[in-house]
Design an enzyme around this catalytic site. Sequence first.
Site, short mmCIF file in Angstrom:
data_model
loop_
_atom_site.label_atom_id
_atom_site.label_comp_id
_atom_site.label_asym_id
_atom_site.label_seq_id
_atom_site.Cartn_x
_atom_site.Cartn_y
_atom_site.Cartn_z
N ASP A 1 -8.98 -4.00 -6.21
CA ASP A 1 -8.54 -3.20 -5.07
C ASP A 1 -9.07 -1.87 -4.78
OD1 ASP A 1 -6.98 -1.87 -3.17
OD2 ASP A 1 -4.99 -2.75 -3.87
N HIS B 1 -7.34 -5.51 -0.97
CA HIS B 1 -6.32 -4.56 -0.81
C HIS B 1 -5.12 -5.38 -0.07
CE1 HIS B 1 -3.92 -1.09 -0.35
NE2 HIS B 1 -3.79 -1.01 0.86
N SER C 1 0.82 -1.35 0.02
CA SER C 1 -0.02 0.14 0.01
C SER C 1 1.09 1.28 0.03
CB SER C 1 -0.88 -0.11 1.21
OG SER C 1 -1.88 1.00 1.09
#
Length: 556
Positions: A491, A520, A262
């Site tokens: 995502d 995610h 991320s």
Amino acid sequence: MRSHEAADAPHAADRTPGTGTGQGSGHGSGSGPVARRALAVGLALAACLTATATPALAAGAASRAEDSAGDRVGAGLERYYQQRPAWGSCSKGPDDASGRELDRAGVQCADVTVPLDYSAPRGRTITVAVSRLKATDTRHRIGAILLNVGGPGGPAVDAPPQARAAMKEVGARYDIVGFDPRFVGRSTPLDCGWPLGMTWLSAGADRAGFDRQAALQKGLADKCRATDASVLPHISTRNTARDMDVIRGALGERRISYLGYSYGTYLGTVYTQMFPGRYDRMVLDGAIDPGDYRARLLEGTERENEQALSAWAAWAALRHDTYRLGRTRAEVLATVDGVVAASARGPLTIGSGADAFRIDDSQVPLLLFSGIADDTEPARASFAALLSVLTEAAEGRPTTLPAGLAPGLRYALRGEGEPTGVQSAVICGDVAAPRDPERYWRDIERSRAAHPLFGPLTHNINPCAFWDRPREEPTRVRSDAAALIVAATGDPRTTYKGSVELRRQLPSSRMITLDGAHRHAVYGLYGNACVDDQVNRYLATGTLPAKDRTCVKRTP
């Protein structure tokens, strides 16, 4: 994000990295980080930069340290690179459950000293907490791999055991190193003392709600500045990348490998641009497009979040007898709309006693957003249980919170249990935000027409609108880097198009796509053998796949 925010960072069943909306310490009672992660806004949310550089920084020690030769550092920085960590127990005391768990897993912990201001290396110093799970296959040792689980503001001192499990056999060949970025967790702390832990709120249904948000966000920025003005200019992704390079030097490694989720993909990309000769194998899971890194990090994710919510609604409709949310996808989505509408008429009360929370239409969309970054059965069931509670509250009935939810709500909605403000400090310290509240209001109204639920959340004003201007410009990709990018097509935090764009900007990189997953963070977390095997092959050999590869989500 650890997975803060509804989202940022877990490696085991309790985590989902994220771009996040949260940060916190990795020690203490143990319930805070996990519960917050489950709620945390998983973007591990967002950010970006390059050095505008104050003249001293542009021409001084820091720029000289960013030398691709890998063995030269700037004047005054030598003592940081030459330090050797004093490895020892991770436990900080009898109440440090996570520290004791790390000790049992064979992890060692230490502090690394870094300058607060890299343009003044002889000035004030701070510490960055690091942990290490040493290689057991020393004969075939590859090197050290550094971990970042997102956020910004996600602590990773506790991540090495989960990372080794994800890496399977190849994990034994690495020293696996976690670190809590500057001012996070066990590192030198920052706490803005905010009355809430997450600032990713919705503007609500009308102008009055937006005006309340603007006043709230300005108050948050003012409070953090009043509390921490001396350090805020030095909280940024570029300085965290500099800290990473000091850690590399302190470990005695000429090059270091990296695994980032991320927001951690942005940090990893920044490191490749600042220190191009000092990294080895690089895995970026759930990538952010560096050119799209901004203060409103969630802008542009509305469609993916709507698709994830719709997919969850179809799942919930098949389980109407359990959750009572509707027998069709359309009925479940109508239930969601009804909850939001009820919260706009007046705050909903969920829970009871000390854990009774009154939530309005600025907070309900955050809770909805936070629940859809993971399409596994347990995550979907947890979100369905939460929506059942919200539905009961919208009908005016007393409610009981699902087990384990209260600590996350205490942090998100009250700022209790962990320090507040680090995530915003990083993002706001990375890239300048628009100042005029009217611009935000126009963007909200424009987005609301097409995206009535998520548009007022993703376009809302935040503390960065009232923050001091960053000391450096955002980092842009100007040189190629060989990295392995992992991305899920659905995502909803760091969207697939961001990974595709980063792949384009780094021609020597390769991408593994997981098709069909609204998830995610994938590698080592999602249980897809195709993805995990390809990443571990790269970590073992150092050779990227010959071409981009696609894996397919397994269906139950």
